[in-house]
Write a protein that holds these residues in place. Structure first.
Motif, mmCIF file in Angstrom:
data_model
loop_
_atom_site.group_PDB
_atom_site.id
_atom_site.type_symbol
_atom_site.label_atom_id
_atom_site.label_comp_id
_atom_site.label_asym_id
_atom_site.label_seq_id
_atom_site.Cartn_x
_atom_site.Cartn_y
_atom_site.Cartn_z
ATOM 1 N N VAL A 182 -21.106 -1.380 14.277
ATOM 2 C CA VAL A 182 -20.109 -1.130 15.315
ATOM 3 C C VAL A 182 -18.724 -1.361 14.719
ATOM 4 O O VAL A 182 -18.444 -2.425 14.163
ATOM 5 N N LEU A 183 -17.863 -0.332 14.821
ATOM 6 C CA LEU A 183 -16.497 -0.412 14.307
ATOM 7 C C LEU A 183 -15.518 -0.382 15.467
ATOM 8 O O LEU A 183 -15.656 0.419 16.401
ATOM 9 N N ASP A 184 -14.531 -1.237 15.387
ATOM 10 C CA ASP A 184 -13.467 -1.238 16.391
ATOM 11 C C ASP A 184 -12.490 -0.108 16.086
ATOM 12 O O ASP A 184 -12.135 0.125 14.924
ATOM 13 N N ALA A 185 -12.056 0.586 17.138
ATOM 14 C CA ALA A 185 -11.103 1.695 16.976
ATOM 15 C C ALA A 185 -9.982 1.553 18.000
ATOM 16 O O ALA A 185 -9.888 2.315 18.974
ATOM 17 N N PRO A 186 -9.103 0.594 17.809
ATOM 18 C CA PRO A 186 -7.987 0.453 18.748
ATOM 19 C C PRO A 186 -6.954 1.559 18.540
ATOM 20 O O PRO A 186 -6.790 2.093 17.438
ATOM 21 N N GLU A 187 -6.293 1.927 19.600
ATOM 22 C CA GLU A 187 -5.218 2.924 19.602
ATOM 23 C C GLU A 187 -5.694 4.316 19.181
ATOM 24 O O GLU A 187 -4.891 5.124 18.703
ATOM 25 N N ILE A 188 -6.963 4.611 19.332
ATOM 26 C CA ILE A 188 -7.425 5.972 19.062
ATOM 27 C C ILE A 188 -7.053 6.854 20.253
ATOM 28 O O ILE A 188 -7.148 6.432 21.414
ATOM 29 N N HIS A 189 -6.613 8.060 19.983
ATOM 30 C CA HIS A 189 -6.135 8.936 21.040
ATOM 31 C C HIS A 189 -7.310 9.480 21.857
ATOM 32 O O HIS A 189 -8.279 10.021 21.302
ATOM 33 N N ASP A 190 -7.210 9.309 23.145
ATOM 34 C CA ASP A 190 -8.232 9.829 24.066
ATOM 35 C C ASP A 190 -7.853 11.265 24.444
ATOM 36 O O ASP A 190 -7.412 11.546 25.546
ATOM 37 N N ASP A 191 -8.038 12.163 23.484
ATOM 38 C CA ASP A 191 -7.660 13.566 23.671
ATOM 39 C C ASP A 191 -8.854 14.428 23.265
ATOM 40 O O ASP A 191 -9.318 14.367 22.112
ATOM 41 N N TYR A 192 -9.345 15.229 24.196
ATOM 42 C CA TYR A 192 -10.536 16.048 23.956
ATOM 43 C C TYR A 192 -10.331 17.073 22.857
ATOM 44 O O TYR A 192 -11.273 17.418 22.132
ATOM 45 N N TYR A 193 -9.135 17.566 22.663
ATOM 46 C CA TYR A 193 -8.863 18.677 21.754
ATOM 47 C C TYR A 193 -8.639 18.252 20.305
ATOM 48 O O TYR A 193 -8.457 19.106 19.445
ATOM 49 N N LEU A 194 -8.647 16.947 20.014
ATOM 50 C CA LEU A 194 -8.387 16.448 18.677
ATOM 51 C C LEU A 194 -9.699 16.140 17.964
ATOM 52 O O LEU A 194 -10.717 15.844 18.598
ATOM 53 N N ASN A 195 -9.663 16.189 16.614
ATOM 54 C CA ASN A 195 -10.814 15.852 15.771
ATOM 55 C C ASN A 195 -10.384 14.731 14.834
ATOM 56 O O ASN A 195 -9.780 14.980 13.777
ATOM 57 N N LEU A 196 -10.691 13.484 15.222
ATOM 58 C CA LEU A 196 -10.125 12.305 14.588
ATOM 59 C C LEU A 196 -11.099 11.555 13.699
ATOM 60 O O LEU A 196 -10.700 10.533 13.105
ATOM 61 N N ILE A 197 -12.350 12.003 13.568
ATOM 62 C CA ILE A 197 -13.350 11.301 12.761
ATOM 63 C C ILE A 197 -14.096 12.331 11.914
ATOM 64 O O ILE A 197 -14.457 13.409 12.409
#
Length: 414
Positions: A182-197
């Motif tokens: 389990v990795l913590d991901a603070p301040e990750i954008h809650d945006d459906y249209y983005l690919n962040l991982i």
């Protein structure tokens, strides 16, 4: 002379309409003898034997089984009662002895003598090589007998031999229900249209948290910061690893596409060609494709300074899904306009390239696009929560192979 007599006797026996000598009396004759002399029943008169000298009798003897009618048609004849109601062939002496032996053996309750049993056992050993009674493997009671000394089962040798070095049995896939890490991901954008991982082939996980990109190693369990934007208002909108896992492409809100080398942790190139944030990235060898908020897709050749080599305009709203096929022949794109397009591998400037296929069955934004790894012309697309469907397509024919309602499946499982 004996041969001619035998043939004459054989021809005589084959004539079924003639009288059979020494034949048993017919049934009506036996009943007449048992009842004694008296008038015959009404309507029944005893039949007389056919006179062989009569012309009609001669005709029957020539053509057995048929006799002419009044109009010349053939009428089937029947055997006369004078000769018996059935034909009883002669039995040879050997057949009669065999029948007598079988009847006697069936009716004789006595068991075989020990001498006869020993003889039958000797015959079985000579024919089969072993005693049948001792070779039984199934018994109603008791344990199975051991095999004779020196006996080897061919099937046991066949199925117990070692497998080939490159052969392995197919194992069932195990899907764990609990997370391994389990990795913590603070301040990750809650945006459906983005690919962040995105996960690399070298087991590195790239995660974009607001304006910073971090690299997490699965082998060492270490977290390393890769980059941070100069302005806090400019956040990371997409990340994508190259196939070899040595370089990482990063898209930003400021319409830039950066190329990073993860070993020395330095930026190799910054490419600017879009007019909106870059929310989707995909690699095809040295060609990097980027989808922007304007609905345009750009192809970048990262080997040269003039990186922009082609533009694809097939969406009217933001491109949120982008994926090259494994063989590099097709590019699949999904947008907020509920369209899924399939593009051929093309280069050559800002020409007007048309999509090979356009799928309009989804009712929401298409972000999830994935290619089948064992059938290169099969594409899977997934819609948003409004659509709730995953569709399987054949990009060559344009046919939809299947569609799955995700909401219905989830309700069925849970």
């Amino acid at each position: 002379m004996a041969q001619f007599l035998f043939e004459a006797e054989l021809h005589r026996l084959l004539k079924l309409d003639t009288l059979i000598p020494n034949a048993p009396p017919a049934r009506w004759q036996r009943k007449a003898e048992e009842s004694g002399p008296g008038p015959s029943p009404v309507g029944v008169s005893p039949m007389k034997p056919v006179n062989p000298s009569h012309s009609y009798g001669k005709m029957l003897s020539k053509i057995p089984g048929e006799r002419p009618g009044k109009s010349g048609s053939k009428i089937q004849s029947y055997p006369t009662k004078a000769g018996g109601d059935r034909y009883i062939p002669k039995r040879s002496t050997m057949q009669m002895e065999m029948a007598n032996f079988l009847l006697t053996k069936e009716n004789d309750p006595a068991e075989d003598s020990p001498t006869k049993k020993e003889q039958q056992k000797a015959w079985a050993v000579n024919l089969n090589g072993f005693d049948v009674e001792e070779a039984k493997i199934l018994h109603l009671r008791g344990k199975a007998q051991n095999a004779p000394e020196g006996y080897q089962n061919n099937l046991n040798v066949l199925y117990n031999q070692k497998m080939a070095p490159g052969f392995s049995r197919k194992k069932s896939r195990y899907i764990p229900s609990n997370p391994e890490w389990v990795l913590d991901a603070p301040e990750i954008h809650d945006d459906y249209y983005l690919n962040l991982i995105d996960w690399s082939s070298q087991n590195f996980l790239a995660v974009a948290l607001d304006d910073t990109v971090y690299l997490w190693s699965y082998g060492t369990r270490k977290l390393t910061p890769l980059l941070q934007t100069e302005h806090p208002d400019i956040y990371i909108s997409s990340v994508s690893w190259i196939k070899d896992g040595d370089y990482l492409a990063v898209g930003t809100r400021s319409a830039e596409v950066q190329l990073w080398d993860v070993q020395p942790l330095r930026c190799l190139q910054t490419m600017t060609s879009h007019y909106g944030r870059v929310g989707a990235l995909s690699w095809n060898s040295y060609i990097l494709s980027s989808g922007a908020r304007t609905g345009h897709i750009h192809h970048h050749d990262v080997r040269v300074a003039e990186h922009h080599v082609a533009t694809l305009a097939g969406h009217t709203e933001e491109v949120c899904g982008l994926k090259w096929s494994l063989d590099g022949r097709y590019l699949a794109s999904g947008g907020n306009d509920s369209l899924a397009n399939v593009w051929p591998c093309t280069q050559g400037g800002d020409g007007n390239f048309a999509p090979l296929q356009t799928f309009t069955h989804h009712q929401g934004a298409v972000k999830a696009v994935a290619w089948c790894p064992w059938q290169m012309n099969v594409l899977a697309t997934g819609g948003s929560t409004i659509d709730r469907h995953i569709c399987i397509w054949n990009v060559c024919s344009g046919d939809r192979l299947s569609a799955v309602d995700i909401w219905f499946k989830c309700c069925t499982v849970f």
